[in-house]
Design an enzyme around this catalytic site. Sequence first.
Site, mmCIF file in Angstrom:
data_model
loop_
_atom_site.group_PDB
_atom_site.id
_atom_site.type_symbol
_atom_site.label_atom_id
_atom_site.label_comp_id
_atom_site.label_asym_id
_atom_site.label_seq_id
_atom_site.Cartn_x
_atom_site.Cartn_y
_atom_site.Cartn_z
ATOM 1 N N LYS A 67 -6.382 -19.253 -1.426
ATOM 2 C CA LYS A 67 -5.103 -18.588 -1.148
ATOM 3 C C LYS A 67 -4.020 -19.152 -2.075
ATOM 4 O O LYS A 67 -4.336 -19.761 -3.077
ATOM 5 C CB LYS A 67 -4.746 -18.772 0.336
ATOM 6 C CG LYS A 67 -5.727 -18.068 1.277
ATOM 7 C CD LYS A 67 -5.701 -16.576 1.058
ATOM 8 C CE LYS A 67 -6.775 -15.858 1.854
ATOM 9 N NZ LYS A 67 -6.870 -14.438 1.497
ATOM 10 N N GLN A 125 -8.409 -7.130 -0.139
ATOM 11 C CA GLN A 125 -7.931 -6.917 -1.512
ATOM 12 C C GLN A 125 -9.051 -6.369 -2.380
ATOM 13 O O GLN A 125 -8.846 -5.442 -3.159
ATOM 14 C CB GLN A 125 -7.385 -8.231 -2.083
ATOM 15 C CG GLN A 125 -6.120 -8.675 -1.364
ATOM 16 C CD GLN A 125 -5.579 -9.999 -1.848
ATOM 17 O OE1 GLN A 125 -6.171 -10.651 -2.705
ATOM 18 N NE2 GLN A 125 -4.453 -10.421 -1.300
ATOM 19 N N ARG A 130 -5.701 -18.341 -9.081
ATOM 20 C CA ARG A 130 -6.542 -17.703 -8.050
ATOM 21 C C ARG A 130 -7.657 -16.862 -8.670
ATOM 22 O O ARG A 130 -7.501 -16.298 -9.754
ATOM 23 C CB ARG A 130 -5.654 -16.877 -7.107
ATOM 24 C CG ARG A 130 -4.668 -17.795 -6.391
ATOM 25 C CD ARG A 130 -3.758 -17.051 -5.467
ATOM 26 N NE ARG A 130 -4.494 -16.424 -4.376
ATOM 27 C CZ ARG A 130 -3.925 -15.627 -3.479
ATOM 28 N NH1 ARG A 130 -2.645 -15.355 -3.567
ATOM 29 N NH2 ARG A 130 -4.636 -15.116 -2.500
ATOM 30 N N ARG A 174 0.824 -1.218 0.000
ATOM 31 C CA ARG A 174 0.000 0.000 0.000
ATOM 32 C C ARG A 174 0.854 1.261 0.000
ATOM 33 O O ARG A 174 0.497 2.264 -0.620
ATOM 34 C CB ARG A 174 -0.959 -0.014 1.197
ATOM 35 C CG ARG A 174 -2.108 -1.006 0.970
ATOM 36 C CD ARG A 174 -2.741 -1.429 2.277
ATOM 37 N NE ARG A 174 -3.934 -2.257 2.084
ATOM 38 C CZ ARG A 174 -3.917 -3.574 1.824
ATOM 39 N NH1 ARG A 174 -2.767 -4.222 1.715
ATOM 40 N NH2 ARG A 174 -5.056 -4.246 1.677
ATOM 41 N N ASP A 180 -4.567 -15.172 7.192
ATOM 42 C CA ASP A 180 -3.293 -15.747 6.728
ATOM 43 C C ASP A 180 -2.646 -16.666 7.755
ATOM 44 O O ASP A 180 -1.589 -17.244 7.491
ATOM 45 C CB ASP A 180 -2.307 -14.618 6.396
ATOM 46 C CG ASP A 180 -2.755 -13.843 5.170
ATOM 47 O OD1 ASP A 180 -3.472 -14.413 4.328
ATOM 48 O OD2 ASP A 180 -2.394 -12.655 5.060
HETATM 49 C C1 S3P Z 1 -4.322 -8.962 2.013
HETATM 50 C C2 S3P Z 1 -5.587 -9.418 2.196
HETATM 51 C C3 S3P Z 1 -5.920 -10.830 2.454
HETATM 52 C C4 S3P Z 1 -4.696 -11.638 2.839
HETATM 53 C C5 S3P Z 1 -3.507 -11.314 1.992
HETATM 54 C C6 S3P Z 1 -3.153 -9.838 2.112
HETATM 55 C C7 S3P Z 1 -4.108 -7.525 1.741
HETATM 56 O O1 S3P Z 1 -6.471 -11.402 1.275
HETATM 57 O O2 S3P Z 1 -4.963 -13.018 2.776
HETATM 58 O O3 S3P Z 1 -2.373 -12.071 2.360
HETATM 59 O O4 S3P Z 1 -2.968 -7.039 1.856
HETATM 60 O O5 S3P Z 1 -5.080 -6.848 1.392
HETATM 61 P P1 S3P Z 1 -8.048 -11.312 0.950
HETATM 62 O O6 S3P Z 1 -8.380 -9.914 0.679
HETATM 63 O O7 S3P Z 1 -8.222 -12.196 -0.266
HETATM 64 O O8 S3P Z 1 -8.717 -11.882 2.150
#
Ligand code: S3P
Length: 442
Positions: A347, A169, A122, A27, A320
Amino acid sequence: MNSMTSYKSSKLYGEVVVPGDKSISHRALIIGSLVTGKIIIKNLLESDDVIATLEALKTLGIIIKKNKNIWEVFGNGIGNLSGSGFSLDLGNSGTGSRLLMGLIAGSDVEATIIGDESLSKRPMKRIIKPLRKTGAVFDNPNNDNLPIKIKGSKIPLPLEYNSPVASAQIKSSILLAGLSSTGNTTIIEPSLSRDHSERMLKYLGAKISTIQLPDSSWKITLEGLPILKTLDIEIPSDPSSAAFPIVASIITPNSEIKVLNVCVNDLRLGLYKSLIEMGANISFSNRREINGEPIADISAKYSILRGIKIPKSRVASMIDEFPILSVAAVRAIGDTTMEGVEELRFKETDRIHTMSEGLRSAGIETKEKKDSLVIKGRGPDYALKGNITIKSRLDHRIAMSFLCLGLITENPIKVVDTDTIKSSFPSFYEIMNEIGAKLKHT
Ligand code: S3P
């Protein structure tokens, strides 16, 4: 193909600092590219995933330089990426690929996102669906997998999106597109996912609000076209990486460690809450805040654990950490039950199946269903045989979790294809050995 083997270890001890948080690092680079001027980033995680995002941003016209240990991002302002016809290789990174699609949706550029074998399996429709509503054009909107070609627009339409899953995400991708929009962008998510994007945007001056709705879902609203300030960003250590030495210490007799400067954002602490409920001796000290994120030092000691049922409401905050929780569960007295965890199937690997299969090969009984996993704990005194080989399947957290398990089995555990650990925790080997874990490159 590289591999690592872990051997029974007697005591883990010491004070360590794990690398910067992966989510916040992605970010900082992406949001940094949207300010007008220079942003300084300290303690950026220099892992494969984050470097893939950094390289993609450079391809899109952003100047990024390293000056000693500090990264400088020269942002072009909101909506000002440049170029077309590029191929952006996001490697293993779900976060990088999905957040970049949101960023591209808010700029007049076109690019094809590609990734490695794991990332290419994915699901991406979850991002394509909302971004199409902002005006982004996809070459094949029915395609759920990379490679995906996306063309953004300089002034995307403001969006109100009700997300079926709590995913940071999805949320962040929509917010990034919404930054270029002239109106408000709203996302509703069933439970609150990690809020690093919201915190960073707020820290840099954007107007963003989060409220809980009567049906207990969450509504996040962002005002488009904010003026973002060029403030420095310091990345706290990653609680998802800290989880490995911490769980390793909790299950290895006589251990006591402290991990410094860890991000203790409540939306990332599900594992720690669960371990404490299981009886783990964990404490937080030296609490403070850096650029809108709470941080603390985390101490952990060897503990006798008992199995628990993880509440569904906690799943997003430890999404995670289920692989390493499963390793702690092996040592617990009684069953550990994880329900409502179907997202784990999407994942880097299908983590319900991969953990269950690996643990079974180590002599642990598990019960796997579509959206749940039960692990029958063997208790603290049972002699676990080990002597197994696990394939990482390009999943860094699977690799690190089984290497932690190998520290308490009678015979070693070998993990094959461990290069993937560099996605999130490049110094895993060194840090684990520093506290006394017997890991070897094999
Ligand atoms: C993340 C969000 C999570 C997480 C990933 C990092 C992020 O995924 O599993 O390792 O940095 O926004 P999801 O948004 O698919 O839950």
